[in-house]
Design an enzyme around this catalytic site. Sequence first.
Site, PDB file in Angstrom:
ATOM      1  N   GLY A 173       0.781  -1.054   0.033  1.00 33.17           N
ATOM      2  CA  GLY A 173      -0.034   0.114  -0.002  1.00 33.17           C
ATOM      3  C   GLY A 173       0.651   1.540   0.184  1.00 33.17           C
ATOM      4  CB  SER A 174       2.791   2.791  -1.245  1.00 31.95           C
ATOM      5  OG  SER A 174       2.906   1.572  -2.217  1.00 31.95           O
TER       6      SER A 174
END
Length: 209
Positions: A173-174
């Site tokens: 997640g980013s």
Amino acid sequence: MRIAREGLPAIGGMLFMSLGGWFVSPALSAVFLAVLCFLLWFYRDPERRPPENPALWVSPADGRVVEVEVTEHPFTGRATRVGVFMSPLDVHVNRVPWDGEVTYLQYMPGKKWVAYGPKASAENERFCLGMETAAGPALVVQIAGLLARRIVCRARRGQHLTRGERYGMIQFGSKVDLYLPSAVRCVVSVGQKVKAGETALGVVRNEKE
């Protein structure tokens, strides 16, 4: 399915634990096997084919466009920043948006705000990769998010990279920001889903624009 090389140590370790866990408890082995399946899925690295039009700049990440704004950066000068948020469900391998030579690399420690939030681009932990291209200086910024724990950039200063080439990944997640040079017109809008190495984010302006 190809697996990103960053995931091989974790996958190998979990495979060993799954096999070893069988001698302790089949239930424990099943838990390890479930984690192994998740890791294999998360580190998937599908092949991508850039568009035939050589004037198109491709997305550096899979995900959803969350920001499009004109801004300034010391490396690029005036540029259009396109932010792509990668959820934990997206492919996390990052790709080069256009051909160019790597001339700028900078790691910046920071916070762990939610990656799609407005503060993430300026305050979160991030890694900047700057390239000199035929259309002007461009910047790709890998930004860690709330769940991200490791940013990987394989590129080296002086290296020549080509459009769609793999150059790194962010784990769990980013967000990735692409700073398009003024000679490149943005062709996406907020909310649009994109794929790394395939979806066009920009196009080199013609002489009439």
